[in-house]
Write a protein that holds these residues in place. Structure first.
Motif, PDB file in Angstrom:
ATOM      1  N   LYS A 185      -3.787 -16.055 -10.922  1.00  0.00           N
ATOM      2  CA  LYS A 185      -4.373 -14.729 -11.070  1.00  0.00           C
ATOM      3  C   LYS A 185      -4.135 -13.920  -9.792  1.00  0.00           C
ATOM      4  CE  LYS A 185      -8.521 -12.236 -12.294  1.00  0.00           C
ATOM      5  NZ  LYS A 185      -9.956 -12.216 -12.349  1.00  0.00           N
ATOM      6  N   GLN A 186      -3.553 -12.738  -9.962  1.00  0.00           N
ATOM      7  CA  GLN A 186      -3.220 -11.865  -8.832  1.00  0.00           C
ATOM      8  C   GLN A 186      -3.557 -10.422  -9.187  1.00  0.00           C
ATOM      9  OE1 GLN A 186      -2.094 -13.168  -6.000  1.00  0.00           O
ATOM     10  NE2 GLN A 186      -1.550 -15.208  -6.736  1.00  0.00           N
ATOM     11  N   LYS A 187      -3.866  -9.646  -8.167  1.00  0.00           N
ATOM     12  CA  LYS A 187      -4.059  -8.208  -8.340  1.00  0.00           C
ATOM     13  C   LYS A 187      -2.847  -7.523  -7.728  1.00  0.00           C
ATOM     14  CE  LYS A 187      -7.074  -6.151  -5.740  1.00  0.00           C
ATOM     15  NZ  LYS A 187      -8.377  -5.720  -5.162  1.00  0.00           N
ATOM     16  N   ILE A 188      -2.118  -6.786  -8.549  1.00  0.00           N
ATOM     17  CA  ILE A 188      -0.938  -6.055  -8.102  1.00  0.00           C
ATOM     18  C   ILE A 188      -1.384  -4.637  -7.739  1.00  0.00           C
ATOM     19  CG2 ILE A 188       1.384  -5.260  -8.717  1.00  0.00           C
ATOM     20  CD1 ILE A 188       0.931  -8.364  -8.970  1.00  0.00           C
ATOM     21  N   LEU A 189      -1.033  -4.179  -6.547  1.00  0.00           N
ATOM     22  CA  LEU A 189      -1.252  -2.796  -6.157  1.00  0.00           C
ATOM     23  C   LEU A 189       0.094  -2.089  -6.286  1.00  0.00           C
ATOM     24  CD1 LEU A 189      -2.888  -0.426  -4.933  1.00  0.00           C
ATOM     25  CD2 LEU A 189      -2.194  -1.294  -2.675  1.00  0.00           C
ATOM     26  N   ALA A 190       0.167  -1.126  -7.215  1.00  0.00           N
ATOM     27  CA  ALA A 190       1.380  -0.343  -7.423  1.00  0.00           C
ATOM     28  C   ALA A 190       1.175   1.024  -6.780  1.00  0.00           C
ATOM     29  CB  ALA A 190       1.660  -0.197  -8.912  1.00  0.00           C
ATOM     30  N   VAL A 191       2.174   1.481  -6.015  1.00  0.00           N
ATOM     31  CA  VAL A 191       2.047   2.730  -5.268  1.00  0.00           C
ATOM     32  C   VAL A 191       3.266   3.609  -5.546  1.00  0.00           C
ATOM     33  CG1 VAL A 191       1.790   3.765  -2.975  1.00  0.00           C
ATOM     34  CG2 VAL A 191       0.801   1.501  -3.436  1.00  0.00           C
ATOM     35  N   TRP A 192       2.986   4.865  -5.906  1.00  0.00           N
ATOM     36  CA  TRP A 192       4.020   5.875  -6.121  1.00  0.00           C
ATOM     37  C   TRP A 192       3.944   6.845  -4.955  1.00  0.00           C
ATOM     38  CZ3 TRP A 192       3.260  10.245 -10.228  1.00  0.00           C
ATOM     39  CH2 TRP A 192       4.361  11.105 -10.234  1.00  0.00           C
ATOM     40  N   ASN A 193       4.895   6.766  -4.028  1.00  0.00           N
ATOM     41  CA  ASN A 193       4.930   7.625  -2.841  1.00  0.00           C
ATOM     42  C   ASN A 193       5.699   8.907  -3.143  1.00  0.00           C
ATOM     43  OD1 ASN A 193       3.587   5.989  -0.723  1.00  0.00           O
ATOM     44  ND2 ASN A 193       5.213   4.538  -1.229  1.00  0.00           N
ATOM     45  N   ILE A 194       5.009  10.026  -3.012  1.00  0.00           N
ATOM     46  CA  ILE A 194       5.598  11.326  -3.302  1.00  0.00           C
ATOM     47  C   ILE A 194       6.468  11.751  -2.104  1.00  0.00           C
ATOM     48  CG2 ILE A 194       5.064  13.729  -3.913  1.00  0.00           C
ATOM     49  CD1 ILE A 194       4.249  11.447  -5.961  1.00  0.00           C
ATOM     50  N   ALA A 195       7.623  12.352  -2.386  1.00  0.00           N
ATOM     51  CA  ALA A 195       8.578  12.695  -1.324  1.00  0.00           C
ATOM     52  C   ALA A 195       8.150  13.888  -0.484  1.00  0.00           C
ATOM     53  CB  ALA A 195       9.958  12.965  -1.931  1.00  0.00           C
ATOM     54  N   ASP A 196       7.528  14.889  -1.097  1.00  0.00           N
ATOM     55  CA  ASP A 196       7.294  16.137  -0.380  1.00  0.00           C
ATOM     56  C   ASP A 196       5.832  16.402  -0.027  1.00  0.00           C
ATOM     57  OD1 ASP A 196       6.564  16.532  -2.986  1.00  0.00           O
ATOM     58  OD2 ASP A 196       7.832  18.278  -3.330  1.00  0.00           O
ATOM     59  N   THR A 197       4.985  15.357  -0.078  1.00  0.00           N
ATOM     60  CA  THR A 197       3.596  15.493   0.378  1.00  0.00           C
ATOM     61  C   THR A 197       3.219  14.227   1.142  1.00  0.00           C
ATOM     62  OG1 THR A 197       2.401  14.415  -1.448  1.00  0.00           O
ATOM     63  CG2 THR A 197       3.023  16.722  -1.779  1.00  0.00           C
ATOM     64  N   ALA A 198       2.057  14.240   1.745  1.00  0.00           N
ATOM     65  CA  ALA A 198       1.561  13.064   2.471  1.00  0.00           C
ATOM     66  C   ALA A 198       0.805  12.123   1.550  1.00  0.00           C
ATOM     67  CB  ALA A 198       0.646  13.524   3.601  1.00  0.00           C
TER      68      ALA A 198
ATOM     69  N   GLN B 272       6.247   1.208  -4.677  1.00  0.00           N
ATOM     70  CA  GLN B 272       6.016  -0.070  -4.004  1.00  0.00           C
ATOM     71  C   GLN B 272       5.028  -0.913  -4.804  1.00  0.00           C
ATOM     72  OE1 GLN B 272       4.610   1.770  -0.362  1.00  0.00           O
ATOM     73  NE2 GLN B 272       6.480   1.128   0.695  1.00  0.00           N
ATOM     74  N   TYR B 273       5.198  -2.229  -4.690  1.00  0.00           N
ATOM     75  CA  TYR B 273       4.318  -3.192  -5.367  1.00  0.00           C
ATOM     76  C   TYR B 273       3.880  -4.235  -4.349  1.00  0.00           C
ATOM     77  CZ  TYR B 273       6.041  -0.938  -9.558  1.00  0.00           C
ATOM     78  OH  TYR B 273       6.343   0.000 -10.517  1.00  0.00           O
ATOM     79  N   PHE B 274       2.571  -4.456  -4.259  1.00  0.00           N
ATOM     80  CA  PHE B 274       1.980  -5.372  -3.291  1.00  0.00           C
ATOM     81  C   PHE B 274       1.135  -6.425  -4.005  1.00  0.00           C
ATOM     82  CE2 PHE B 274       2.561  -1.300  -1.235  1.00  0.00           C
ATOM     83  CZ  PHE B 274       3.031  -1.610   0.021  1.00  0.00           C
ATOM     84  N   VAL B 275       1.124  -7.622  -3.452  1.00  0.00           N
ATOM     85  CA  VAL B 275       0.223  -8.693  -3.897  1.00  0.00           C
ATOM     86  C   VAL B 275      -0.423  -9.259  -2.637  1.00  0.00           C
ATOM     87  CG1 VAL B 275      -0.001 -10.936  -5.024  1.00  0.00           C
ATOM     88  CG2 VAL B 275       1.655  -9.275  -5.896  1.00  0.00           C
ATOM     89  N   GLY B 276      -1.758  -9.226  -2.599  1.00  0.00           N
ATOM     90  CA  GLY B 276      -2.469  -9.753  -1.436  1.00  0.00           C
ATOM     91  C   GLY B 276      -2.073  -9.083  -0.130  1.00  0.00           C
ATOM     92  N   GLY B 277      -1.770  -7.798  -0.177  1.00  0.00           N
ATOM     93  CA  GLY B 277      -1.382  -7.068   1.034  1.00  0.00           C
ATOM     94  C   GLY B 277       0.077  -7.218   1.429  1.00  0.00           C
TER      95      GLY B 277
END
Length: 172
Positions: free
Chosen positions: A146-159, A112-117
């Motif tokens: 100017k933006q801050k991108i939050l990149a998230v790698w969600n793992i399938a088999d853990t929380a 997932q990729y977020f900008v400003g929430g």
């Protein structure tokens, strides 16, 4: 068994425990981070910005799924949350490719990729194991500046998930 072979086996058996003790251990929490454009932890690892322990383990920004911080809620890496630190800003267009460098390839639910929430992109891997490098092209729509991108790698088999922030200037 000939004499040379016995000597080689004896030397190997004697040296093996020494190698195990003296070889550096792999970090237990080695996983992945955005390498291009350089995320905040990539900048720390490269020495672009002076940072604490994250310099040695940029792949270790792991925390529970659903967080919105660059540090993944890990107090050891809290300086990643400091927007005033002088992070390098990468000029990008209205879309940009983000490359993750993975040191442990966990089964993946989503990226997932977020900008400003606000979520601007999501890529569903359906539990697949990714290759060592994963690249996504994110379209920023009408966002500029100017933006801050939050990149998230969600793992399938853990929380847990892995987090990376990338500072960009869209259209700049």
């Amino acid at each position: 068994m000939n004499r040379k072979r016995r000597l080689a086996l004896a030397l190997g058996a004697g040296i093996a425990p020494l190698l195990v003790v003296t070889m550096p251990a792999s970090p237990a929490s080695a996983h992945g981070y955005v390498s291009s454009p350089p995320s905040r932890q990539a900048q720390c690892a490269a020495g672009t910005i002076e940072c604490g322990p994250i310099k040695w383990e940029p792949q270790s920004v792991e925390g529970p799924k659903g967080l919105t911080s660059c540090s993944g809620g890990n107090s050891q890496f809290a300086e990643l949350d400091d927007d005033s630190k002088g992070w390098q800003v990468t000029p990008v267009g209205s879309s940009q490719s983000f490359s993750w460098k993975l040191t442990a390839r966990h089964s993946t639910s989503t990226w997932q990729y977020f900008v400003g929430g606000r979520k601007v992109a999501e890529f569903d891997d359906g539990g697949a194991q990714p290759p060592e490098t994963v690249t996504h092209t994110v379209n920023f729509g009408g966002l500029t500046g100017k933006q801050k991108i939050l990149a998230v790698w969600n793992i399938a088999d853990t929380a847990n998930a892995f987090y990376a922030c990338i500072d960009v200037n869209i259209g700049g």
